[in-house]
Design a protein around this motif. Structure first.
Motif, mmCIF file in Angstrom:
data_model
loop_
_atom_site.group_PDB
_atom_site.id
_atom_site.type_symbol
_atom_site.label_atom_id
_atom_site.label_comp_id
_atom_site.label_asym_id
_atom_site.label_seq_id
_atom_site.Cartn_x
_atom_site.Cartn_y
_atom_site.Cartn_z
ATOM 1 N N SER A 229 0.830 -1.203 0.000
ATOM 2 C CA SER A 229 0.000 0.000 0.000
ATOM 3 C C SER A 229 0.861 1.249 0.000
ATOM 4 O O SER A 229 1.763 1.391 0.826
ATOM 5 N N ILE A 230 0.582 2.170 -0.925
ATOM 6 C CA ILE A 230 1.251 3.458 -0.907
ATOM 7 C C ILE A 230 0.504 4.436 0.000
ATOM 8 O O ILE A 230 0.956 5.557 0.210
ATOM 9 N N PHE A 231 -0.646 3.996 0.535
ATOM 10 C CA PHE A 231 -1.441 4.833 1.429
ATOM 11 C C PHE A 231 -1.092 4.492 2.871
ATOM 12 O O PHE A 231 -0.871 3.329 3.207
ATOM 13 N N ASN A 232 -1.070 5.503 3.738
ATOM 14 C CA ASN A 232 -0.738 5.201 5.129
ATOM 15 C C ASN A 232 -1.931 4.589 5.854
ATOM 16 O O ASN A 232 -3.083 4.710 5.427
ATOM 17 N N ALA A 233 -1.652 3.938 6.968
ATOM 18 C CA ALA A 233 -2.677 3.186 7.687
ATOM 19 C C ALA A 233 -3.788 4.081 8.209
ATOM 20 O O ALA A 233 -4.963 3.681 8.237
ATOM 21 N N ALA A 234 -3.452 5.303 8.626
ATOM 22 C CA ALA A 234 -4.469 6.197 9.187
ATOM 23 C C ALA A 234 -5.529 6.552 8.156
ATOM 24 O O ALA A 234 -6.734 6.513 8.440
ATOM 25 N N SER A 235 -5.093 6.890 6.937
ATOM 26 C CA SER A 235 -6.065 7.269 5.912
ATOM 27 C C SER A 235 -6.910 6.080 5.474
ATOM 28 O O SER A 235 -8.104 6.222 5.191
ATOM 29 N N LEU A 236 -6.296 4.898 5.422
ATOM 30 C CA LEU A 236 -7.054 3.713 5.035
ATOM 31 C C LEU A 236 -8.081 3.345 6.100
ATOM 32 O O LEU A 236 -9.196 2.928 5.791
ATOM 33 N N ALA A 237 -7.700 3.500 7.381
ATOM 34 C CA ALA A 237 -8.643 3.188 8.451
ATOM 35 C C ALA A 237 -9.861 4.096 8.371
ATOM 36 O O ALA A 237 -10.996 3.670 8.603
ATOM 37 N N TYR A 238 -9.629 5.343 8.003
ATOM 38 C CA TYR A 238 -10.728 6.305 7.870
ATOM 39 C C TYR A 238 -11.635 5.937 6.700
ATOM 40 O O TYR A 238 -12.851 6.084 6.780
ATOM 41 N N LEU A 239 -11.030 5.424 5.621
ATOM 42 C CA LEU A 239 -11.799 5.158 4.403
ATOM 43 C C LEU A 239 -12.499 3.814 4.418
ATOM 44 O O LEU A 239 -13.659 3.705 4.034
ATOM 45 N N ILE A 240 -11.812 2.744 4.843
ATOM 46 C CA ILE A 240 -12.377 1.407 4.691
ATOM 47 C C ILE A 240 -12.741 0.747 6.012
ATOM 48 O O ILE A 240 -12.790 -0.478 6.117
ATOM 49 N N PRO B 190 -18.573 6.480 12.570
ATOM 50 C CA PRO B 190 -18.977 6.388 13.975
ATOM 51 C C PRO B 190 -17.848 5.834 14.840
ATOM 52 O O PRO B 190 -17.165 4.880 14.464
ATOM 53 N N GLY B 191 -17.619 6.481 15.960
ATOM 54 C CA GLY B 191 -16.574 6.030 16.872
ATOM 55 C C GLY B 191 -15.236 6.677 16.647
ATOM 56 O O GLY B 191 -14.335 6.552 17.479
ATOM 57 N N PHE B 192 -15.064 7.370 15.502
ATOM 58 C CA PHE B 192 -13.811 8.066 15.241
ATOM 59 C C PHE B 192 -13.837 9.432 15.928
ATOM 60 O O PHE B 192 -14.878 10.071 16.006
ATOM 61 N N PRO B 193 -12.691 9.877 16.408
ATOM 62 C CA PRO B 193 -12.655 11.224 16.992
ATOM 63 C C PRO B 193 -12.919 12.272 15.926
ATOM 64 O O PRO B 193 -12.596 12.078 14.760
ATOM 65 N N SER B 194 -13.537 13.370 16.334
ATOM 66 C CA SER B 194 -13.773 14.448 15.384
ATOM 67 C C SER B 194 -12.437 14.986 14.903
ATOM 68 O O SER B 194 -11.449 14.998 15.638
ATOM 69 N N SER B 195 -12.408 15.421 13.659
ATOM 70 C CA SER B 195 -11.139 15.840 13.074
ATOM 71 C C SER B 195 -11.374 16.920 12.031
ATOM 72 O O SER B 195 -12.432 16.991 11.405
ATOM 73 N N ALA B 196 -10.360 17.751 11.863
ATOM 74 C CA ALA B 196 -10.418 18.762 10.803
ATOM 75 C C ALA B 196 -10.051 18.153 9.462
ATOM 76 O O ALA B 196 -10.161 18.801 8.423
ATOM 77 N N VAL B 197 -9.602 16.894 9.474
ATOM 78 C CA VAL B 197 -9.232 16.194 8.243
ATOM 79 C C VAL B 197 -10.429 15.371 7.775
ATOM 80 O O VAL B 197 -10.946 14.537 8.516
ATOM 81 N N TYR B 198 -10.864 15.599 6.549
ATOM 82 C CA TYR B 198 -12.019 14.874 6.033
ATOM 83 C C TYR B 198 -11.991 14.922 4.511
ATOM 84 O O TYR B 198 -11.257 15.705 3.913
ATOM 85 N N PHE B 199 -12.780 14.054 3.895
ATOM 86 C CA PHE B 199 -12.886 14.042 2.446
ATOM 87 C C PHE B 199 -13.817 15.169 1.989
ATOM 88 O O PHE B 199 -14.800 15.493 2.660
#
Length: 302
Positions: free
Chosen positions: A134-145, A167-176
């Motif tokens: 994966s060229i994608f980091n684990a954090a971004s993949l966890a958010y997506l899939i 649901p269950g993820f902390p609120s973040s300024a990072v989003y799609f």
């Protein structure tokens, strides 16, 4: 007498430079470990890759051309920078080719990209193990899939779903953003066991980084940056996919020149290996203040 390679691996990236370059760096790290590598990608990519300098890289890394099938929905294309259109259908049409190619190449291991979701099943028939890189980091993949997005009644997710945290993820300024929705739906629609097995390991941590010792231009760049005050240099790069036309090239150059600030610019050639011309005398007028590079540079490290 030189030692024989430990193993032979086959690397198959998705034909976009954001994927090809990390796979290329991985190939060099594998060669450093004494593993021979066959790099499978369209032949038009080869001249655009950074050059190999070290003897063991030259001897252990080989390139095998890959021709994407022509299908009615797509014009002839070799990478996503050639045509800004989906190539998934053409890539999927390669499946019969691998039925004959894998026995010929006989790799000990196949390292593939996410779009080759069908490859493990084919490789299994020949007893060849596969690894998804994966060229994608684990954090971004966890958010997506996260399972909430890809299972149950919530699939496929809507644009509203993807622009908010699961649901269950902390609120973040990072989003799609809403304009990302179609591309992400395309990604999530892959019927792939690899989507359940994304890997991120420390031994691959630097695979996407440029080998600074092999690039005089990179050393020159770092030396120049080290001599500048902190946050004083403007970095200008448009990525591997975007190509400026002549008018846009002129506008950017004039803006940099008239700004009066130090800058570092990275230019990419067109698909035919041609650079748009800079304004007459531009390099002379910005000498000592600005640097322009015409090769791939490790953006994250810069």
């Amino acid at each position: 007498m030189e030692a024989l390679p430990k193993h032979h691996f086959l690397l198959i990236p998705w034909p976009a430079f954001g994927h090809i370059i990390p796979f290329f760096q991985l190939a060099k790290r594998l060669a450093d470990a004494g593993i021979s590598v066959t790099f499978l990608t369209p032949s038009s990519v080869f001249p655009r890759l950074p050059p190999l300098h070290l003897p063991h890289h030259l001897s252990l890394i080989s390139f095998h051309p890959l021709s994407l099938p022509l299908i009615p929905e797509l014009p002839e294309a070799t990478t996503t920078s050639d045509f800004h259109i989906p190539l998934r259908a053409a890539f999927d049409a390669l499946q019969p080719l691998f039925q004959t190619l894998l026995p010929k190449l006989s790799p000990k291991l196949i390292i593939h990209d996410f779009t080759s979701y069908w490859l493990p099943e084919i490789a299994t028939t020949f007893g060849i193990p596969t690894v998804y890189f994966s060229i994608f980091n684990a954090a971004s993949l966890a958010y997506l899939i996260v399972p909430h997005r890809v299972t149950g009644k919530s699939f496929p997710p809507t644009a509203a779903d993807l622009t908010s945290s699961p649901p269950g993820f902390p609120s973040s300024a990072v989003y799609f953003h809403p304009n990302n929705w179609k591309g992400l739906i395309h990604f999530l629609s892959l019927k792939s066991p690899a989507l359940n097995a994304f890997l991120e390991a420390t031994w691959l941590g630097d695979a996407a980084q440029m080998d600074s010792g092999s690039s005089r231009e990179f050393v020159k760049c770092i030396d120049r940056l080290d001599k500048q005050p902190i946050k004083s240099v403007t970095y200008v790069a448009f990525g591997t996919e975007c190509r400026l036309n002549q008018a846009q090239t002129n506008a950017v150059a004039i803006g940099l020149e008239e700004s009066g600030f130090p800058f570092l610019g990275v230019r990419r050639a067109s698909i035919h290996g041609v650079f748009e011309k800079l304004p007459n005398g531009f390099l002379e007028r910005v000498q000592g203040r600005g640097l322009i590079f015409e090769e791939w540079m490790p953006q994250a490290r810069i």
